[in-house]
Design a protein around this motif. Structure first.
Motif, PDB file in Angstrom:
ATOM      1  N   HIS A   1       0.823  -1.201   0.000  1.00  0.00           N
ATOM      2  CA  HIS A   1       0.000   0.000   0.000  1.00  0.00           C
ATOM      3  C   HIS A   1       0.862   1.257   0.000  1.00  0.00           C
ATOM      4  O   HIS A   1       0.521   2.250  -0.636  1.00  0.00           O
ATOM      5  N   PHE A   2       1.970   1.204   0.710  1.00  0.00           N
ATOM      6  CA  PHE A   2       2.914   2.327   0.699  1.00  0.00           C
ATOM      7  C   PHE A   2       4.098   1.983  -0.206  1.00  0.00           C
ATOM      8  O   PHE A   2       5.259   2.096   0.186  1.00  0.00           O
ATOM      9  N   TYR A   3       3.773   1.620  -1.437  1.00  0.00           N
ATOM     10  CA  TYR A   3       4.798   1.265  -2.422  1.00  0.00           C
ATOM     11  C   TYR A   3       5.789   2.399  -2.642  1.00  0.00           C
ATOM     12  O   TYR A   3       6.941   2.174  -3.035  1.00  0.00           O
ATOM     13  N   LEU A   4       5.357   3.644  -2.383  1.00  0.00           N
ATOM     14  CA  LEU A   4       6.261   4.763  -2.624  1.00  0.00           C
ATOM     15  C   LEU A   4       7.457   4.770  -1.673  1.00  0.00           C
ATOM     16  O   LEU A   4       8.450   5.450  -1.925  1.00  0.00           O
ATOM     17  N   ASP A   5       7.390   4.000  -0.578  1.00  0.00           N
ATOM     18  CA  ASP A   5       8.558   3.885   0.297  1.00  0.00           C
ATOM     19  C   ASP A   5       9.721   3.201  -0.419  1.00  0.00           C
ATOM     20  O   ASP A   5      10.878   3.532  -0.186  1.00  0.00           O
ATOM     21  N   GLU A   6       9.415   2.232  -1.285  1.00  0.00           N
ATOM     22  CA  GLU A   6      10.479   1.501  -1.968  1.00  0.00           C
ATOM     23  C   GLU A   6      10.588   1.821  -3.447  1.00  0.00           C
ATOM     24  O   GLU A   6      11.600   1.527  -4.081  1.00  0.00           O
ATOM     25  N   SER A   7       9.565   2.432  -4.012  1.00  0.00           N
ATOM     26  CA  SER A   7       9.553   2.693  -5.462  1.00  0.00           C
ATOM     27  C   SER A   7       9.454   4.177  -5.790  1.00  0.00           C
ATOM     28  O   SER A   7       8.994   4.539  -6.877  1.00  0.00           O
ATOM     29  N   LEU A   8       9.900   5.033  -4.869  1.00  0.00           N
ATOM     30  CA  LEU A   8       9.762   6.463  -5.107  1.00  0.00           C
ATOM     31  C   LEU A   8      10.480   6.932  -6.370  1.00  0.00           C
ATOM     32  O   LEU A   8       9.903   7.712  -7.140  1.00  0.00           O
TER      33      LEU A   8
END
Length: 251
Positions: free
Chosen positions: A224-231
């Motif tokens: 759900h917080f993919y932006l932590d690893e895929s920013l």
């Protein structure tokens, strides 16, 4: 960092070719977008909305619903539309950004370059929750979503600080009722994490139901917080779409 009440920037770039206004998730604050400006580069001014009830706005009055929150944000954005503008919202922030975009759309063409919606069900798919989540249920749910925010909530002191805004934001999310209306005329990009069990790629594809123009859906690595690893991948996608939109608007 700029010190506006609603819209903030860690690295203001008033001369940038375009601006991206970011809307945080439930319980989130502008700090969720710290570091975005460095990755985005000098051609993009990254601003973030600071909702009431958190950080330096802890004591500010809380909106009764998402519609009221959007009504409060729109007057802050309208004066900025003299340069190309896009909106990005993550989770609850996607719904808030959508309601803001609707209010900014009194004419055709849209004043927005694009709306980016991330990790959020499309408004037509939303059903108000019959009963509110208790504090323990909220904590368990946030923990299950994962990401840096969930790790931080393992600290009891931080949890107590975060709980009021989380409780209020969950109320906003769970009482939100979509009111059908004219579709958005700006392009829409919907994004989901490929390991998100709460909002899948198929779920975000339903955002095309509220858009009459160009629509696309993407998945990026993560939950759900993919932006932590895929920013970096996310920023590259945003830059690509905004560069293309600016080029199209000048031809």
């Amino acid at each position: 960092m700029s010190e506006q009440r609603w819209l903030r920037s860690y690295l203001p770039r008033s001369q940038a070719e375009a601006q991206l206004i970011c809307f945080p998730h439930a319980g989130g604050a502008m700090s969720a977008f710290r570091g975005w400006a460095e990755l985005a580069g000098p051609s993009l001014d990254v601003l973030a909305v600071q909702y009431p009830g958190r950080q330096d706005r802890y004591a500010d009055p809380l909106p009764a619903d998402i519609g009221e929150l959007a009504d409060q944000i729109v007057p802050e954005i309208r004066p900025l539309l003299g340069r190309p503008t896009a909106l990005f919202g993550h989770s609850m922030g996607a719904t808030v950004a959508f309601e803001v975009a609707r209010r900014l759309r009194p004419r055709f063409p849209s004043p927005l370059l694009r709306l980016f919606v991330s990790a959020c069900d499309a408004p037509p798919a939303r059903t108000p929750r019959a009963t509110a989540r208790g504090d323990a249920e909220i904590r368990d749910y946030v923990r299950d979503l994962g990401g840096a925010a969930a790790s931080a909530l393992e600290d009891d002191e931080m949890w107590q600080l975060a709980l009021p805004s989380l409780r209020h934001d969950f109320h906003l999310v769970e009482t939100y009722r979509y009111v059908p209306g004219a579709p958005l005329t700006c392009p829409v990009t919907a994004i989901a994490g490929d390991r998100d069990e709460t909002v899948t790629l198929a779920d975000v594809q339903r955002w095309q139901e509220v858009a009459v123009g160009e629509f696309e859906a993407h998945s990026l690595p993560g939950g759900h917080f993919y932006l932590d690893e895929s920013l970096p991948d996310l920023i590259a996608l945003l830059r690509n779409r905004l560069t293309a939109a600016r080029s199209a608007s000048t031809t």
